[in-house]
Design a protein around this motif. Structure first.
Motif, PDB file in Angstrom:
ATOM      1  N   ASN A  43      -6.203 -11.617  -3.980  1.00  0.00           N
ATOM      2  CA  ASN A  43      -5.008 -11.083  -4.664  1.00  0.00           C
ATOM      3  C   ASN A  43      -5.385  -9.949  -5.615  1.00  0.00           C
ATOM      4  OD1 ASN A  43      -3.543 -12.977  -3.269  1.00  0.00           O
ATOM      5  ND2 ASN A  43      -2.600 -13.874  -5.058  1.00  0.00           N
ATOM      6  N   VAL A  44      -6.115  -8.994  -5.072  1.00  0.00           N
ATOM      7  CA  VAL A  44      -6.576  -7.841  -5.834  1.00  0.00           C
ATOM      8  C   VAL A  44      -6.015  -6.577  -5.202  1.00  0.00           C
ATOM      9  CG1 VAL A  44      -8.630  -6.470  -6.405  1.00  0.00           C
ATOM     10  CG2 VAL A  44      -8.683  -8.950  -6.646  1.00  0.00           C
ATOM     11  N   ILE A  45      -5.585  -5.651  -6.061  1.00  0.00           N
ATOM     12  CA  ILE A  45      -5.153  -4.346  -5.582  1.00  0.00           C
ATOM     13  C   ILE A  45      -6.072  -3.272  -6.161  1.00  0.00           C
ATOM     14  CG2 ILE A  45      -2.744  -5.013  -5.275  1.00  0.00           C
ATOM     15  CD1 ILE A  45      -2.106  -3.512  -7.915  1.00  0.00           C
ATOM     16  N   LYS A  46      -6.145  -2.159  -5.462  1.00  0.00           N
ATOM     17  CA  LYS A  46      -6.860  -0.995  -5.969  1.00  0.00           C
ATOM     18  C   LYS A  46      -5.837   0.109  -6.136  1.00  0.00           C
ATOM     19  CE  LYS A  46     -11.035   1.699  -5.396  1.00  0.00           C
ATOM     20  NZ  LYS A  46     -12.258   1.895  -4.609  1.00  0.00           N
ATOM     21  N   LEU A  47      -5.837   0.724  -7.319  1.00  0.00           N
ATOM     22  CA  LEU A  47      -4.939   1.840  -7.592  1.00  0.00           C
ATOM     23  C   LEU A  47      -5.733   3.130  -7.646  1.00  0.00           C
ATOM     24  CD1 LEU A  47      -2.634   0.743 -10.579  1.00  0.00           C
ATOM     25  CD2 LEU A  47      -2.170   0.573  -8.142  1.00  0.00           C
ATOM     26  N   LYS A  48      -5.205   4.155  -7.004  1.00  0.00           N
ATOM     27  CA  LYS A  48      -5.682   5.513  -7.205  1.00  0.00           C
ATOM     28  C   LYS A  48      -4.876   6.016  -8.393  1.00  0.00           C
ATOM     29  CE  LYS A  48      -5.625  10.041  -5.038  1.00  0.00           C
ATOM     30  NZ  LYS A  48      -5.188  10.810  -3.870  1.00  0.00           N
ATOM     31  N   VAL A  59       2.115  -2.745 -17.688  1.00  0.00           N
ATOM     32  CA  VAL A  59       3.570  -2.638 -17.820  1.00  0.00           C
ATOM     33  C   VAL A  59       4.235  -2.246 -16.503  1.00  0.00           C
ATOM     34  CG1 VAL A  59       5.444  -1.410 -19.026  1.00  0.00           C
ATOM     35  CG2 VAL A  59       3.363  -2.057 -20.270  1.00  0.00           C
ATOM     36  N   TYR A  60       3.575  -1.388 -15.720  1.00  0.00           N
ATOM     37  CA  TYR A  60       4.227  -0.801 -14.550  1.00  0.00           C
ATOM     38  C   TYR A  60       3.759  -1.351 -13.206  1.00  0.00           C
ATOM     39  CZ  TYR A  60       6.174   2.462 -17.875  1.00  0.00           C
ATOM     40  OH  TYR A  60       6.853   3.014 -18.933  1.00  0.00           O
ATOM     41  N   LEU A  61       2.454  -1.395 -12.955  1.00  0.00           N
ATOM     42  CA  LEU A  61       1.974  -1.783 -11.624  1.00  0.00           C
ATOM     43  C   LEU A  61       0.635  -2.499 -11.716  1.00  0.00           C
ATOM     44  CD1 LEU A  61       2.557  -1.620  -8.581  1.00  0.00           C
ATOM     45  CD2 LEU A  61       1.369   0.563  -8.517  1.00  0.00           C
ATOM     46  N   PRO A  62       0.621  -3.799 -11.618  1.00  0.00           N
ATOM     47  CA  PRO A  62       1.716  -4.685 -11.233  1.00  0.00           C
ATOM     48  C   PRO A  62       2.615  -5.123 -12.382  1.00  0.00           C
ATOM     49  CG  PRO A  62      -0.311  -5.948 -11.341  1.00  0.00           C
ATOM     50  CD  PRO A  62      -0.671  -4.514 -11.623  1.00  0.00           C
ATOM     51  N   GLY A  63       2.220  -4.843 -13.621  1.00  0.00           N
ATOM     52  CA  GLY A  63       3.037  -5.272 -14.753  1.00  0.00           C
ATOM     53  C   GLY A  63       2.441  -6.503 -15.397  1.00  0.00           C
ATOM     54  N   GLU A  64       3.313  -7.431 -15.789  1.00  0.00           N
ATOM     55  CA  GLU A  64       2.866  -8.568 -16.596  1.00  0.00           C
ATOM     56  C   GLU A  64       1.864  -9.480 -15.905  1.00  0.00           C
ATOM     57  OE1 GLU A  64       6.164 -12.084 -15.995  1.00  0.00           O
ATOM     58  OE2 GLU A  64       6.487 -10.660 -17.611  1.00  0.00           O
ATOM     59  N   LYS A  65       1.720  -9.393 -14.600  1.00  0.00           N
ATOM     60  CA  LYS A  65       0.773 -10.254 -13.874  1.00  0.00           C
ATOM     61  C   LYS A  65      -0.582  -9.575 -13.657  1.00  0.00           C
ATOM     62  CE  LYS A  65       4.542 -12.660 -11.670  1.00  0.00           C
ATOM     63  NZ  LYS A  65       5.177 -13.068 -10.423  1.00  0.00           N
ATOM     64  N   SER A  66      -0.834  -8.513 -14.409  1.00  0.00           N
ATOM     65  CA  SER A  66      -2.018  -7.676 -14.246  1.00  0.00           C
ATOM     66  C   SER A  66      -3.240  -8.238 -14.964  1.00  0.00           C
ATOM     67  CB  SER A  66      -1.693  -6.289 -14.810  1.00  0.00           C
ATOM     68  OG  SER A  66      -2.827  -5.600 -15.199  1.00  0.00           O
ATOM     69  N   THR A 119       0.855  -1.185   0.000  1.00  0.00           N
ATOM     70  CA  THR A 119       0.000   0.000   0.000  1.00  0.00           C
ATOM     71  C   THR A 119       0.892   1.236   0.000  1.00  0.00           C
ATOM     72  OG1 THR A 119      -1.709  -1.209   1.202  1.00  0.00           O
ATOM     73  CG2 THR A 119      -1.862   1.188   1.234  1.00  0.00           C
ATOM     74  N   GLY A 120       0.555   2.208  -0.831  1.00  0.00           N
ATOM     75  CA  GLY A 120       1.351   3.418  -0.961  1.00  0.00           C
ATOM     76  C   GLY A 120       2.382   3.360  -2.072  1.00  0.00           C
ATOM     77  N   GLN A 121       2.630   2.176  -2.611  1.00  0.00           N
ATOM     78  CA  GLN A 121       3.586   2.021  -3.710  1.00  0.00           C
ATOM     79  C   GLN A 121       3.079   2.768  -4.939  1.00  0.00           C
ATOM     80  OE1 GLN A 121       4.574  -2.086  -4.315  1.00  0.00           O
ATOM     81  NE2 GLN A 121       5.600  -1.721  -6.262  1.00  0.00           N
ATOM     82  N   LYS A 122       3.996   3.434  -5.652  1.00  0.00           N
ATOM     83  CA  LYS A 122       3.635   4.224  -6.828  1.00  0.00           C
ATOM     84  C   LYS A 122       4.480   3.830  -8.031  1.00  0.00           C
ATOM     85  CE  LYS A 122       2.496   8.483  -4.329  1.00  0.00           C
ATOM     86  NZ  LYS A 122       2.818   9.915  -4.217  1.00  0.00           N
ATOM     87  N   GLU A 123       3.876   3.995  -9.184  1.00  0.00           N
ATOM     88  CA  GLU A 123       4.589   3.879 -10.456  1.00  0.00           C
ATOM     89  C   GLU A 123       4.019   4.946 -11.377  1.00  0.00           C
ATOM     90  OE1 GLU A 123       7.105   2.005 -11.547  1.00  0.00           O
ATOM     91  OE2 GLU A 123       7.258   0.498  -9.962  1.00  0.00           O
ATOM     92  N   SER A 124       4.842   5.434 -12.290  1.00  0.00           N
ATOM     93  CA  SER A 124       4.375   6.438 -13.238  1.00  0.00           C
ATOM     94  C   SER A 124       5.202   6.375 -14.509  1.00  0.00           C
ATOM     95  CB  SER A 124       4.450   7.839 -12.631  1.00  0.00           C
ATOM     96  OG  SER A 124       5.784   8.200 -12.392  1.00  0.00           O
ATOM     97  N   PHE A 125       4.661   6.975 -15.555  1.00  0.00           N
ATOM     98  CA  PHE A 125       5.379   7.123 -16.814  1.00  0.00           C
ATOM     99  C   PHE A 125       4.797   8.325 -17.549  1.00  0.00           C
ATOM    100  CE2 PHE A 125       1.714   4.682 -17.996  1.00  0.00           C
ATOM    101  CZ  PHE A 125       1.426   5.029 -19.321  1.00  0.00           C
ATOM    102  N   GLY A 176      -0.049   5.830 -10.827  1.00  0.00           N
ATOM    103  CA  GLY A 176      -0.905   4.973 -10.013  1.00  0.00           C
ATOM    104  C   GLY A 176      -0.278   4.744  -8.657  1.00  0.00           C
ATOM    105  N   GLU A 177      -1.132   4.746  -7.640  1.00  0.00           N
ATOM    106  CA  GLU A 177      -0.688   4.480  -6.272  1.00  0.00           C
ATOM    107  C   GLU A 177      -1.587   3.416  -5.668  1.00  0.00           C
ATOM    108  OE1 GLU A 177      -0.168   6.669  -1.925  1.00  0.00           O
ATOM    109  OE2 GLU A 177      -0.692   7.872  -3.683  1.00  0.00           O
ATOM    110  N   VAL A 178      -0.984   2.402  -5.069  1.00  0.00           N
ATOM    111  CA  VAL A 178      -1.753   1.336  -4.439  1.00  0.00           C
ATOM    112  C   VAL A 178      -2.449   1.900  -3.207  1.00  0.00           C
ATOM    113  CG1 VAL A 178      -1.671  -0.947  -3.352  1.00  0.00           C
ATOM    114  CG2 VAL A 178      -0.118  -0.415  -5.260  1.00  0.00           C
ATOM    115  N   SER A 179      -3.786   1.862  -3.232  1.00  0.00           N
ATOM    116  CA  SER A 179      -4.553   2.387  -2.103  1.00  0.00           C
ATOM    117  C   SER A 179      -5.140   1.279  -1.234  1.00  0.00           C
ATOM    118  CB  SER A 179      -5.676   3.310  -2.592  1.00  0.00           C
ATOM    119  OG  SER A 179      -6.550   2.620  -3.461  1.00  0.00           O
ATOM    120  N   GLU A 180      -5.276   0.064  -1.792  1.00  0.00           N
ATOM    121  CA  GLU A 180      -5.833  -1.062  -1.038  1.00  0.00           C
ATOM    122  C   GLU A 180      -5.270  -2.367  -1.577  1.00  0.00           C
ATOM    123  OE1 GLU A 180     -10.140  -1.276  -1.001  1.00  0.00           O
ATOM    124  OE2 GLU A 180     -10.288   0.908  -1.031  1.00  0.00           O
TER     125      GLU A 180
END
Length: 138
Positions: A111-116, A71-78, A11-17, A101-105
């Motif tokens: 095995n689900v994430i929510k990105l803001k 490509v970025y978050l989570p990438g190939e396992k998305s 949670t709180g992890q970010k990726e951007s491009f 994108g920032e992981v909010s939950e």
């Protein structure tokens, strides 16, 4: 391309491009969607309606969220399960966009994430905001 496993994501992890919206991208989008609305295709029409020029397709802007997840978050396992977005202002050909994108939950049961998510233009102004629900494949 990233390949984060569910356990590696916090949670709180970010990726951007960043990406620049080109005339070629707008024209290609028109080609595969068939959306010939003059707001996107006729600069004079767009200016008559109060815009600075041809407005890029909102869904073209939103499509960069697929790159963010795939490509970025989570990438190939998305595996995108849902997207909820709002458009804040127009995007124009030549705009430089920052997609973040920032992981909010995290949901450990599924095995689900929510990105803001947000997309900002070169002036730092938000053009899109929302959230994504993404399954993380193992």
């Amino acid at each position: 391309m990233n390949a984060y496993s569910y356990d590696e994501i916090e949670t709180g992890q970010k990726e951007s491009f960043s990406v620049t919206v080109t005339e070629e991208a707008v024209n290609a989008f028109r080609g595969f969607t068939g959306d010939i609305n003059p707001l996107h295709n006729d600069a004079e029409y767009a200016k008559e309606k109060g815009y600075d020029g041809r407005v890029a397709y909102g869904m073209l802007t939103a499509s960069y969220l697929s790159t963010l997840a795939g490509v970025y978050l989570p990438g190939e396992k998305s595996l995108i399960q849902g997207v909820d977005i709002k458009f804040s202002r127009p995007v124009y050909i030549g705009d430089r966009l920052e997609i973040e994108g920032e992981v909010s939950e995290k949901n450990d049961t599924f095995n689900v994430i929510k990105l803001k998510v947000s997309v900002k233009n070169q002036d730092g102004k938000k053009v899109l905001k929302g959230s994504m629900q993404i399954g993380v494949l193992e």
